[in-house]
Design a protein around this motif. Structure first.
Motif, mmCIF file in Angstrom:
data_model
loop_
_atom_site.group_PDB
_atom_site.id
_atom_site.type_symbol
_atom_site.label_atom_id
_atom_site.label_comp_id
_atom_site.label_asym_id
_atom_site.label_seq_id
_atom_site.Cartn_x
_atom_site.Cartn_y
_atom_site.Cartn_z
ATOM 1 N N UNK A 48 0.826 -1.208 0.000
ATOM 2 C CA UNK A 48 0.000 0.000 0.000
ATOM 3 C C UNK A 48 0.860 1.258 0.000
ATOM 4 N N UNK A 49 0.373 2.300 -0.645
ATOM 5 C CA UNK A 49 0.950 3.630 -0.448
ATOM 6 C C UNK A 49 -0.145 4.453 0.224
ATOM 7 N N UNK A 50 0.048 4.720 1.494
ATOM 8 C CA UNK A 50 -0.993 5.420 2.244
ATOM 9 C C UNK A 50 -0.598 6.880 2.419
ATOM 10 N N UNK A 51 -1.508 7.751 2.104
ATOM 11 C CA UNK A 51 -1.270 9.180 2.285
ATOM 12 C C UNK A 51 -1.806 9.624 3.633
ATOM 13 N N UNK A 52 -0.959 10.320 4.389
ATOM 14 C CA UNK A 52 -1.420 10.923 5.636
ATOM 15 C C UNK A 52 -1.662 12.385 5.307
ATOM 16 N N UNK A 53 -2.928 12.726 5.182
ATOM 17 C CA UNK A 53 -3.288 14.023 4.625
ATOM 18 C C UNK A 53 -3.881 14.924 5.698
ATOM 19 N N UNK A 54 -3.434 16.158 5.715
ATOM 20 C CA UNK A 54 -4.013 17.117 6.646
ATOM 21 C C UNK A 54 -3.378 18.463 6.422
ATOM 22 N N UNK A 55 -4.096 19.525 6.789
ATOM 23 C CA UNK A 55 -3.542 20.862 6.589
ATOM 24 C C UNK A 55 -2.277 21.071 7.421
ATOM 25 N N UNK A 219 -4.437 4.772 -0.747
ATOM 26 C CA UNK A 219 -5.406 5.008 0.321
ATOM 27 C C UNK A 219 -5.012 6.298 1.024
ATOM 28 N N UNK A 220 -5.982 6.961 1.587
ATOM 29 C CA UNK A 220 -5.671 8.199 2.279
ATOM 30 C C UNK A 220 -6.289 8.195 3.680
ATOM 31 N N UNK A 221 -5.490 8.645 4.642
ATOM 32 C CA UNK A 221 -5.976 8.842 6.004
ATOM 33 C C UNK A 221 -5.961 10.342 6.239
ATOM 34 N N UNK A 222 -7.107 10.894 6.556
ATOM 35 C CA UNK A 222 -7.182 12.336 6.727
ATOM 36 C C UNK A 222 -7.151 12.677 8.210
ATOM 37 N N UNK A 223 -6.277 13.589 8.600
ATOM 38 C CA UNK A 223 -6.274 14.038 9.989
ATOM 39 C C UNK A 223 -6.398 15.556 10.038
ATOM 40 N N UNK A 224 -6.946 16.011 11.131
ATOM 41 C CA UNK A 224 -7.065 17.438 11.364
ATOM 42 C C UNK A 224 -6.999 17.688 12.865
ATOM 43 N N UNK A 225 -6.291 18.712 13.250
ATOM 44 C CA UNK A 225 -6.096 19.013 14.674
ATOM 45 C C UNK A 225 -5.669 17.774 15.456
ATOM 46 N N UNK A 226 -4.831 16.959 14.837
ATOM 47 C CA UNK A 226 -4.294 15.785 15.513
ATOM 48 C C UNK A 226 -5.241 14.613 15.592
ATOM 49 N N UNK A 228 -7.999 11.774 13.857
ATOM 50 C CA UNK A 228 -8.423 11.031 12.669
ATOM 51 C C UNK A 228 -9.739 11.602 12.182
ATOM 52 N N UNK A 229 -9.843 11.896 10.890
ATOM 53 C CA UNK A 229 -11.100 12.422 10.369
ATOM 54 C C UNK A 229 -11.799 11.371 9.525
ATOM 55 N N UNK A 230 -11.093 10.816 8.557
ATOM 56 C CA UNK A 230 -11.705 9.802 7.702
ATOM 57 C C UNK A 230 -10.619 9.044 6.961
ATOM 58 N N UNK A 231 -11.022 7.949 6.344
ATOM 59 C CA UNK A 231 -10.095 7.165 5.533
ATOM 60 C C UNK A 231 -10.791 6.803 4.249
#
Ligand SMILES: Nc1ncnc2c1ncn2[C@@H]1O[C@H](COP(=O)(O)OP(=O)(O)O)[C@@H](O)[C@H]1O
Ligand SMILES: [Mg+2]
Lengths: 325, 250
Positions: A48-55, A219-226, A228-231
């Protein structure tokens, strides 16, 4: 979680059999009174190449520092190939190669000497392996030049080279395309895909750029303010939109809209008189019928484009419309 | 242990691959020659010196070229941890399958090697320059005395380099670290005539005083000073390790 339908049935088989290469289990980091990463959990599997995405400021680098043992974990744990980074650091980290923030090297040494430095810290890396990795990343020419003369793109490549030396199961790259020009970004994307396929390793890439994650990751894992938001599995969206939205530029949009509304499998979603446009949803199979209907009414069609609902639109939904930096 | 060789090798290369690496040994050799020439031409005390090796024995201590070795070693030591932070290479270093303790030990061993190298250079240059000036002859006793003074000089340098090493770990700043090491050497010659002062590091670091001016305070011996110095060095290393082991690398 939206792990609905994996693309390849055999990969889902594999997923059930193999334990994840990386597991974050309710990982929390507090500095002072601030909780920088808050109960973060996700997994990364082989291939897998997983993206850890967040501002910016979401806590991506902090999460990666905890994964690599650079900073302590307040609560929860990180397991790499089954070993806890807290309790079995050496057994866990031996499976990891990474670049955290910037690829840093000893500037007064050559690229080769820097790779030798990394190699001497392992028990297994031979000169042959060093040359193999150098070839993989196309670093032959720059090999004996001092790192201080390297461009950022070359340093990034050397960074990936040192990360791959000890055949890691997990490659971690923190914002790997930061500061690269478009050609460099494309290059990086190609390397990652090639590496994850050829070496079969798990890759975790952090980014604040959606477009990048969208193009690079599975796949992407979205985080915000530390948190987990969604995957999302990238590619799921394609199945969902079996009726893609099209934008048509025509000479008489309202007449065209009236024609299309009579058709059974077409949904008109928008009519814009001022720009001579109309939007509708239609399956590929029904497209010829739509064209015929417009021709019968002698409506001139100037342009048809697909309006792709990008990950970005979804991202804005997930994060409640917060602008990603 | 095989693993440790790789790490120490790395540390040694980090020191020696720098263009500026030869500045310190070069300076040490040049200063040593210069001092020898000056003493020979302008000092009345050199009349009784019988040989190059006897000259070396007299000069290796903290009041001679041992001081140069110490200052230059403190400068080299100060950067050994601080520069990893300054370059950002600390991350490169710590995300390997090596414990932080091993990394720190390898760095300290590189410091020991460096001081050893500087002491040997200082010994060799003193012997040669002294030999040219006073003749190359010399008795076995003079050789033993020279080796002893070389060892004392080495210990003196190691004590202050260890202090600089700890301060470098604690502050991550080579400037502060050099400052701490040098202030130590500057105040080493000052003796406070109070009993507690026996247990302070400063009067104990220079063992060569026992052969010249005698014990700094009543009741002190070479063995006593060696023990006190060893305890301080151990404490410096322990403090450095305790902080380094747990510190967040931000
Ligand atoms: N050592 C630290 N002390 C205090 N706050 C920190 C520290 N490191 C990071 N932060 C804060 O934590 C948040 C997350 O930072 P970071 O993990 O670097 O985010 P990202 O990599 O997603 O941009 C930011 O608000 C940052 O200011
Ligand atoms: Mg970051």
């Amino acid at each position: 979680m939206n792990l609905a339908q994996p693309n390849h049935p055999d990969s889902s088989q594999q997923e059930r059999l193999e334990e994840p290469v990386l597991t974050l289990d309710q990982v929390t980091k507090r500095i002072g009174k601030k909780t920088i990463v808050d109960g973060l959990s996700f997994e990364v599997r082989r291939g897998e190449i997983v993206g850890l995405l967040g501002p910016n400021g979401a806590g991506k680098t902090t999460a990666i520092r905890m994964i690599t043992g650079l900073i302590t974990i307040n609560e929860g744990d990180v397991r790499i190939a089954g070993h806890s980074i807290r309790n079995a650091f050496k057994q866990a980290i031996v499976h990891v190669g990474g670049i955290i923030e910037n690829p840093e090297f000893y500037p007064y040494m050559s690229g080769f000497d820097n790779l030798k430095q990394a190699a001497r810290m392992t028990d297994t890396v031979t000169d042959a392996r060093i040359m193999e990795v150098i070839a993989l990343l196309g670093l032959q020419e720059a090999l004996h030049k001092k790192v201080k003369s390297y461009s950022l793109g070359m340093r990034q490549r050397l960074g990936i080279a040192q990360a791959l030396l000890d055949r890691p199961k997990l490659l971690i790259l923190d914002e790997p395309t930061n500061g690269l020009d478009p050609a460099g970004i494309r290059e990086m994307r190609d390397y990652l895909k090639r590496i994850s396929q050829s070496e079969g390793i798990a890759v975790l890439v952090s980014s604040h750029l959606l477009s990048e994650v969208e193009q690079m990751c599975t796949r992407v894992v979205v985080i915000q303010n530390g948190k987990w938001v969604t995957e999302h599995r990238i590619g799921d969206r394609k199945n969902a939109t079996s009726m893609p939205e099209l934008r048509l530029r025509v000479d008489r949009p309202s007449v065209a809209a009236r024609v299309l509304k009579k058709l059974e499998h077409v949904q008109v979603t928008e009519v814009k008189e001022e720009t001579s446009e109309l939007a509708c949803r239609v399956a590929d199979a029904d497209m010829p019928m739509l064209i015929d209907a417009l021709r019968e009414e002698k409506i001139a069609v100037y342009r048809i484009t697909e309006t792709k609902k990008s990950l970005e639109d979804e991202f804005l939904q997930w994060t409640g419309g917060n602008q990603i930096a | 242990m095989r693993n440790m060789t790789g790490l120490v090798h790395n540390e040694w290369l980090k020191l020696t691959k720098k263009k500026s690496f030869w500045v310190s040994p070069g300076l040490l050799a040049a200063l040593t020659v210069l001092v020898t020439v000056m003493l020979y031409r302008f000092s009345a005390n050199v009349a009784g010196i019988e040989s190059g090796i006897a000259y070396a024995a007299g000069m290796l201590g903290a009041s001679g070229t041992g001081q140069f070795v110490t200052v230059l070693s403190v400068v080299a030591t100060a950067g050994i941890v601080a520069q990893e932070y300054a370059q950002g290479t600390i991350k490169f270093l710590l995300i390997r399958s090596r414990s932080r303790g091993e990394i720190l030990v390898s760095k300290y061993l590189a410091v020991v090697l460096y001081i050893l190298m500087m002491t040997v250079i200082s010994f060799a240059v003193l012997f040669i320059a002294g030999g040219v000036t006073f003749g190359f002859g010399g008795t076995g006793e003079q050789w033993i005395e020279a080796l002893k003074q070389g060892a004392y000089g080495f210990i003196y340098s190691l004590v202050y380099a260890s202090l600089a090493f700890m301060v470098g770990v604690l502050t991550r700043s080579s400037g502060v670290s050099i400052g701490a090491g040098l202030i130590g050497t500057m105040f080493g010659a000052i003796v406070i005539q109070k009993d507690f002062y026996k247990y302070v590091l400063l009067p104990n670091a220079d063992l060569s005083v026992y052969g010249t001016s005698g014990p700094p305070l009543p009741g002190m011996t070479v063995g006593f000073s060696l023990t006190v110095s060893a305890v301080y060095v151990a404490l410096f290393l322990l403090a450095g390790y305790t902080v380094f082991r747990r510190r967040d690398i931000a």
